[in-house]
Design a protein around this motif. Structure first.
Motif, mmCIF file in Angstrom:
data_model
loop_
_atom_site.group_PDB
_atom_site.id
_atom_site.type_symbol
_atom_site.label_atom_id
_atom_site.label_comp_id
_atom_site.label_asym_id
_atom_site.label_seq_id
_atom_site.Cartn_x
_atom_site.Cartn_y
_atom_site.Cartn_z
ATOM 1 N N SER A 50 72.542 48.198 89.040
ATOM 2 C CA SER A 50 73.439 48.383 88.039
ATOM 3 C C SER A 50 74.385 47.566 88.818
ATOM 4 C CB SER A 50 73.609 48.976 86.685
ATOM 5 O OG SER A 50 72.230 48.987 85.772
ATOM 6 N N LEU A 51 75.057 48.381 89.501
ATOM 7 C CA LEU A 51 76.154 49.455 90.432
ATOM 8 C C LEU A 51 76.498 47.683 91.567
ATOM 9 C CD1 LEU A 51 76.545 52.776 91.569
ATOM 10 C CD2 LEU A 51 77.865 51.374 89.820
ATOM 11 N N ALA A 52 74.607 47.355 91.595
ATOM 12 C CA ALA A 52 75.269 46.179 92.493
ATOM 13 C C ALA A 52 74.844 44.391 91.770
ATOM 14 C CB ALA A 52 74.001 46.126 93.586
ATOM 15 N N ALA A 53 74.414 44.563 90.325
ATOM 16 C CA ALA A 53 74.722 43.918 89.843
ATOM 17 C C ALA A 53 75.728 43.760 89.498
ATOM 18 C CB ALA A 53 74.102 43.489 88.338
ATOM 19 N N ARG A 54 76.784 44.397 89.298
ATOM 20 C CA ARG A 54 78.608 44.054 88.931
ATOM 21 C C ARG A 54 79.566 44.035 89.944
ATOM 22 N NH1 ARG A 54 79.131 50.025 85.647
ATOM 23 N NH2 ARG A 54 77.710 49.729 83.688
ATOM 24 N N THR A 55 78.957 43.586 91.131
ATOM 25 C CA THR A 55 79.583 43.056 92.330
ATOM 26 C C THR A 55 78.649 42.570 93.418
ATOM 27 O OG1 THR A 55 79.033 45.808 93.430
ATOM 28 C CG2 THR A 55 81.411 45.684 92.034
ATOM 29 N N SER A 56 78.466 43.490 94.159
ATOM 30 C CA SER A 56 77.289 42.846 95.303
ATOM 31 C C SER A 56 76.535 43.963 95.441
ATOM 32 C CB SER A 56 77.921 41.587 96.221
ATOM 33 O OG SER A 56 79.247 42.016 97.296
ATOM 34 N N THR A 57 75.472 43.382 96.239
ATOM 35 C CA THR A 57 74.751 44.841 96.531
ATOM 36 C C THR A 57 75.220 44.819 98.408
ATOM 37 O OG1 THR A 57 72.896 43.370 96.437
ATOM 38 C CG2 THR A 57 72.417 45.349 98.101
ATOM 39 N N ALA A 58 75.590 44.189 98.816
ATOM 40 C CA ALA A 58 76.929 44.601 100.267
ATOM 41 C C ALA A 58 77.563 45.471 100.092
ATOM 42 C CB ALA A 58 77.329 43.740 101.017
ATOM 43 N N PHE A 59 78.869 45.562 98.858
ATOM 44 C CA PHE A 59 79.344 46.043 98.596
ATOM 45 C C PHE A 59 79.745 47.721 97.884
ATOM 46 C CE2 PHE A 59 83.130 47.506 95.314
ATOM 47 C CZ PHE A 59 83.619 47.894 95.782
ATOM 48 N N THR A 60 77.816 47.050 97.734
ATOM 49 C CA THR A 60 77.518 48.727 96.820
ATOM 50 C C THR A 60 77.141 49.505 98.354
ATOM 51 O OG1 THR A 60 77.077 47.250 95.229
ATOM 52 C CG2 THR A 60 76.030 50.135 94.912
ATOM 53 N N LEU A 61 76.724 48.582 98.833
ATOM 54 C CA LEU A 61 75.610 49.398 99.584
ATOM 55 C C LEU A 61 77.356 50.373 100.822
ATOM 56 C CD1 LEU A 61 72.987 47.067 101.024
ATOM 57 C CD2 LEU A 61 72.862 49.802 100.040
ATOM 58 N N ARG A 62 77.738 49.362 101.591
ATOM 59 C CA ARG A 62 78.919 50.344 102.564
ATOM 60 C C ARG A 62 80.196 50.922 100.995
ATOM 61 N NH1 ARG A 62 81.210 44.098 103.006
ATOM 62 N NH2 ARG A 62 79.394 43.772 104.597
ATOM 63 N N ALA A 63 79.872 51.381 99.991
ATOM 64 C CA ALA A 63 80.487 51.596 99.079
ATOM 65 C C ALA A 63 79.674 53.554 99.126
ATOM 66 C CB ALA A 63 81.018 51.530 97.137
ATOM 67 N N MET A 64 79.103 53.058 98.902
ATOM 68 C CA MET A 64 77.542 54.210 98.751
ATOM 69 C C MET A 64 77.409 55.091 100.088
ATOM 70 S SD MET A 64 76.579 55.075 96.228
ATOM 71 C CE MET A 64 78.598 53.890 94.890
ATOM 72 N N MET A 65 77.747 54.384 101.056
ATOM 73 C CA MET A 65 77.974 55.049 102.790
ATOM 74 C C MET A 65 79.192 55.476 102.859
ATOM 75 S SD MET A 65 75.713 52.715 105.185
ATOM 76 C CE MET A 65 75.849 53.698 106.195
ATOM 77 N N LEU A 66 80.231 55.190 101.738
ATOM 78 C CA LEU A 66 81.292 55.633 101.606
ATOM 79 C C LEU A 66 81.598 57.007 101.113
ATOM 80 C CD1 LEU A 66 84.038 52.658 102.042
ATOM 81 C CD2 LEU A 66 84.018 54.585 104.181
ATOM 82 N N LEU A 67 81.364 57.140 100.157
ATOM 83 C CA LEU A 67 81.141 58.078 99.353
ATOM 84 C C LEU A 67 80.262 59.538 99.994
ATOM 85 C CD1 LEU A 67 81.379 59.207 96.424
ATOM 86 C CD2 LEU A 67 79.200 58.776 95.659
ATOM 87 N N ALA A 68 79.553 58.983 100.704
ATOM 88 C CA ALA A 68 78.552 60.189 101.457
ATOM 89 C C ALA A 68 78.851 60.547 102.506
ATOM 90 C CB ALA A 68 77.289 59.327 101.109
ATOM 91 N N SER A 69 79.667 60.264 102.709
ATOM 92 C CA SER A 69 80.516 59.955 104.102
ATOM 93 C C SER A 69 82.090 61.244 103.572
ATOM 94 C CB SER A 69 81.793 59.084 105.217
ATOM 95 O OG SER A 69 80.941 58.760 105.758
ATOM 96 N N LEU A 70 82.910 60.525 102.214
ATOM 97 C CA LEU A 70 83.743 61.670 102.083
ATOM 98 C C LEU A 70 83.479 62.781 101.180
ATOM 99 C CD1 LEU A 70 86.457 60.773 100.877
ATOM 100 C CD2 LEU A 70 86.159 60.417 98.557
#
Length: 402
Positions: free
Chosen positions: A79-99
């Motif tokens: 659902s998160l990927a559908a609202r933006t794009s898959t690549a954006f969501t993947l990058r955001a989730m990796m940043l979130l895990a790092s943060l």
């Protein structure tokens, strides 16, 4: 929002990433989201308690927060990927895990720590649902086993790092360990940043198969994957304790078996992927069920240290190795329905997370109720593996008979 879609699609189409670069990105995602975000907490737990950041009961709840977040991420990832794009969501989730690693370097309060451990799990669940299917859609079918193995090898590397890297970082201090892990995750996120493939793979373009795939084999696969999650729990939770207290060999010896488990988890996806490329995902999955069943029951048989070492390595290998096998098998089952592959993988991942959590709590209760009977735990785990094998055989026969 609709006006943004063509721009996003055109940008990703103009910069298609190679399958190899995408596979590396997937490896980094599984290492960050699962390998480190989940498994690095295990060796950190005693240090958190010793430093009096939290008492033992609260620290255990913090471990459960990651599992709860993982389930939430698995449910909401697409659902998160559908609202933006898959690549954006993947990058955001990796940043979130790092943060989350950086945030956990300061124990502001229990609620603060719980929230960040939950968000760390959410990132891991979303990455598990999105990363591998996104990459494998761009990989030739003949190489998907190997590519999937490399992607999920990141989980095993994280398990191995939890027993080696984290103790080294802890020599510098607990806060420095959290910061160091966060920095490592940021580096991995940067490596993966431009490696994600185009939004839509060529294989996903046909639109003639819009009806749901009425396939009993697919439903059986969901159940088999969930049963595997339950079958691994005795080793994942009780192996070290079984060696340390059940066999009376102490915690240091028990930790060595966990290192063997981590070594198996590191190489397992790669070996499983190579096997699948040679004999097919369906056959490889059935072979894995048989080997797993034999390996899980070993501690209950009291066969000695050598056999227990083999059991630790083999079960560790399949904890991570079964994941690319199930994903590859799912692609085979839905070969004529490519648009349904991502949603099917999400369903499988959610079922996996639920069964693993239920099995963890259920077997823990049974262990306490039985007065510390380890053997019954490993026998139950073996039964789950045998049942998964039987279900798969029956489903394949029914499908061939249609």
């Amino acid at each position: 929002m609709n006006s943004l879609k063509p721009t996003i699609a055109s940008e990703t189409t103009l910069r298609p990433a190679s399958a190899g670069w995408g596979t590396l990105a997937g490896f980094c995602a599984s290492l960050v989201g699962i390998g480190l975000a989940r498994f690095a907490y295990t060796p950190l737990l005693p240090a958190i308690i010793s430093a009096q950041w939290f008492d033992p009961s609260k620290a255990a709840y913090l471990g459960a927060a990651n599992l709860a977040g993982y389930l939430a991420g698995a449910i909401s990832g697409r659902s998160l990927a559908a609202r933006t794009s898959t690549a954006f969501t993947l990058r955001a989730m990796m940043l979130l895990a790092s943060l989350a690693f950086f945030a956990c370097a300061w124990p502001v309060s229990f609620a603060w720590f719980f929230a960040w451990r939950f968000l760390s799990g959410t990132a891991g669940g979303a990455l598990m649902v999105l990363a591998a299917p996104t990459v494998l859609a761009h990989v030739p079918a003949s190489r998907r086993g190997l590519a999937g193995g490399v992607i999920f090898m990141g989980v095993g590397v994280g398990i191995a790092a939890s027993g080696t890297l984290v103790p080294l970082l802890l020599e510098q201090g607990l806060r420095q360990t959290w910061l160091g892990l966060g920095l490592i995750c940021l580096v991995l996120t940067a490596i993966a940043w431009r490696g994600w493939p185009t939004e839509h793979a060529p294989a996903d373009t046909p639109a003639q198969h819009r009806r749901p795939a009425a396939n009993g084999t697919l439903k059986a696969l969901y159940v088999e994957y969930a049963l595997n999650a339950a079958g691994w729990v005795p080793h994942m939770i009780f192996l070290v304790d079984f060696v340390a207290r059940g066999m009376g060999q102490g915690l240091q010896v028990g930790a060595r078996y966990w290192v063997l488990f981590g070594i198996g988890a590191t190489v397992g996806p790669l070996l499983a992927g190579v096997l699948a490329d040679r004999i097919g995902f369906g056959r490889a999955l059935r072979v894995s069920f048989i080997i797993e069943a034999i390996s899980v029951v070993v501690p209950a048989l009291g066969l000695g240290s050598i056999w227990l070492m083999i059991s630790s390595v083999v079960v560790g290998a399949f904890v991570t190795g079964t994941v690319p096998l199930v994903l590859g098998r799912l692609h085979e089952v839905l070969a004529r329905h490519p648009a349904q592959q991502r949603s099917a993988w999400q369903t499988a991942t959610v079922g996996f997370a639920l069964f693993q959590a239920v099995a963890a709590y259920g077997l823990s209760f049974l262990f306490s109720y039985s007065g510390g009977n380890y053997s019954v735990l490993f026998i139950i785990g073996t039964s789950a593996m045998v049942l998964a094998f039987v279900i798969d055989v029956v489903a394949v026969r029914n499908a061939n008979g249609q």
